[in-house]
Write an enzyme that holds these catalytic residues in place. Structure first.
Site, PDB file in Angstrom:
ATOM      1  CG  ASP A 224      -2.250   0.711   0.947  1.00  0.00           C
ATOM      2  OD1 ASP A 224      -2.201   1.743   0.262  1.00  0.00           O
ATOM      3  OD2 ASP A 224      -3.309   0.288   1.443  1.00  0.00           O
ATOM      4  CG  HIS A 247      -0.685   1.617  -3.478  1.00  0.00           C
ATOM      5  ND1 HIS A 247      -1.938   1.316  -3.028  1.00  0.00           N
ATOM      6  CD2 HIS A 247      -0.247   0.491  -4.112  1.00  0.00           C
ATOM      7  CE1 HIS A 247      -2.251   0.061  -3.360  1.00  0.00           C
ATOM      8  NE2 HIS A 247      -1.231  -0.453  -4.009  1.00  0.00           N
TER       9      HIS A 247
END
Ligand SMILES: *[C@@H]1O[C@H](CO)[C@@H](O)[C@H](O)[C@H]1NC(C)=O
Ligand SMILES: *[C@@H]1O[C@H](CO)[C@@H](O)[C@H](O)[C@H]1NC(C)=O
Ligand SMILES: *[C@@H]1O[C@H](CO)[C@@H](O)[C@H](O)[C@H]1NC(C)=O
Ligand SMILES: *[C@@H]1O[C@H](CO)[C@@H](O)[C@H](O)[C@H]1NC(C)=O
Ligand SMILES: *[C@@H]1O[C@H](CO)[C@@H](O)[C@H](O)[C@H]1NC(C)=O
Length: 404
Positions: A224, A247
């Site tokens: 993430d 991310h």
């Protein structure tokens, strides 16, 4: 005669001042070794009670600085909270490994290890936090269930001031790794965070309602955000980050809930994103209730290697089909004074520069300079998508078709 008398008087008074000060402020450092409190590094016995006792004694030690010491070994801990305020400066040294339970039900708090209400804390030692998340990742359905169950993050700091983390490793958290809430004057250096690129919601560093933080020389690869910056954060300086997989560095999502606070004063510089889905991202909910602002940002000297969206502002964020129809809502978050300077490298999507700002609150004073991004695919040219963006472009940038 008089001068000798004065010298004697001076020496005497100095003696009394020193004697008084040593009586009032004796400086005695003390180490609290968790083994003296019954801790075992055998990877089996639960050390929560031993750690808590060692912390409490160290925290109440008023005669000088104190250190909680965790030696080499694998120390299983079910869950633990270290609470202040403490009497003096306190250091927490992790040399060995702290091992989390495999079963997420054993952790009944938001973070497996939590520090709260502490000032002047140093966490160091180069040790490892192992969240054993691979056992709970298959239970995670947050990508399709908005009211999914949240699992514990590896370590949290809440209401902690004038403190730092220097040299610590964290792997395989059940959800995120480091959580900072309402911290002030906090430095993070020499930290390494690792989880597989496909592990769900394993954010590296999550920050909310905090100010005056510095993050530098960190290596983060997770499933993430490498760093997630949430509402109420100000004066955050980030440099020398190696991010990927993951991310990217994300601000948001913002605007969804009322009572959110502004995000202002972010610097990200001298960093590398390698194989991340996003690079520099600002994300606000299309359907938003809070009218807050995001301002005074500088992104500078950043290399992108095979990054999905190197530069992205997404004010139309609305996952899981939570907006009745696309385009119906416009974000109420005002983005202004955001500079991108010297951002270069490769993008795996054609739209390497993508800024979709709000129709009702267009982005203001966005400045782009020295941008050079290329598309790695062979089926087209790199391009930019800029909607509702006000500001300026200095010199030549690639992709060049951004209308500001
Ligand atoms: C923490 O440090 C600050 C600044 O040096 C000092 O004013 C404060 O008294 C310290 N607090 C504790 C609990 O050591
Ligand atoms: C954080 O780092 C900055 C810059 O190196 C330094 O000035 C500051 O004193 C540090 N703060 C803490 C709490 O360690
Ligand atoms: C950066 O952090 C690593 C630990 O992750 C450390 O070994 C290295 O010396 C640090 N580099 C600098 C320049 O501080
Ligand atoms: C980027 O990531 C790839 C794949 O993990 C790795 O082989 C490469 O060395 C990395 N490049 C840099 C500059 O870190
Ligand atoms: C952009 O980078 C490429 C190499 O990746 C280089 O050939 C090109 O000259 C650069 N363009 C500008 C405007 O700096």
């Amino acid at each position: 005669m008089a001068s000798r008398f004065l010298i004697v008087l001076y020496a005497l008074s100095l003696f009394f001042v020193l004697a008084a000060s040593t009586r009032q402020y004796p400086r005695q450092e003390k180490v609290f070794d968790v083994r003296d409190y019954g801790a075992y590094g055998d990877s089996k016995r639960d050390n929560a009670v031993a750690f808590t006792k060692a912390w409490n004694d160290a925290c109440q030690w008023s005669s000088g600085r104190s250190t909680v010491y965790i030696p080499a070994g694998i120390f299983y801990v079910s869950q633990v909270t270290f609470t202040g305020p403490c009497k003096n400066f306190i250091t927490f040294i992790v040399t060995g490994t702290l091992l989390a339970p495999k079963n997420p039900d054993y952790i009944k708090q938001e973070e497996w290890i939590l520090f709260k209400y502490v000032d002047n804390l140093t966490v160091t030692g180069g040790g490892l936090l192992d969240g054993q998340g691979s056992y709970s990742w298959p239970l995670n359905d947050c990508n399709k269930n908005p009211s999914c169950r949240t699992l514990a993050m590896n370590i949290g700091f809440a209401f902690v001031r004038f403190s730092r983390i220097n040299g610590l490793r964290s792997i395989n958290s059940k959800m995120g790794h480091f959580n900072f809430f309402s911290v002030e004057d906090f430095n993070i250096t020499g930290v390494t965070i690792t989880a597989p690129g496909d592990s769900p919601n394993t954010d590296g560093i999550k920050i909310g309602k905090s100010n005056h933080m510095h993050i530098f020389n960190v290596t983060i690869g997770t499933g993430d955000d490498c760093i997630a910056i949430l509402d109420g954060t100000s004066n955050l300086e980030i440099s020398d980050v190696r991010c990927g997989p993951g991310h990217g560095i994300s601000v948001g999502s913002l605007g969804r809930y009322k009572d959110e606070k502004n995000v202002q004063g972010l610097t990200v510089r001298d960093s590398i994103f390698n194989g991340t889905t996003d690079g520099l991202r600002i994300k606000t909910w299309a359907k938003s209730v809070s009218e807050i602002s995001v301002s005074n940002f500088l992104y500078e000297n950043i290399q992108m290697i095979n990054v999905g969206n190197p530069i992205i502002i997404d004010q139309q964020y609305c996952p899981h089909g939570q907006c009745d129809s696309p385009g119906k809502y416009a974000s109420h978050v005002q983005i202004k004074d955001v500079k991108y300077h010297k951002i270069w490298g490769t993008s795996t999507s054609k739209e390497a520069l993508k800024m979709q700002c709000s129709k009702t609150f267009p982005c203001q004073d966005v400045e782009l300079s020295d941008i050079n991004l290329s598309y790695v695919g062979s089926d087209g040219l790199v391009s930019a998508l800029c909607e509702n963006v006000g500001g300026s472009i200095r010199g030549k940038i690639v992709p060049a078709n951004c209308e500001i």
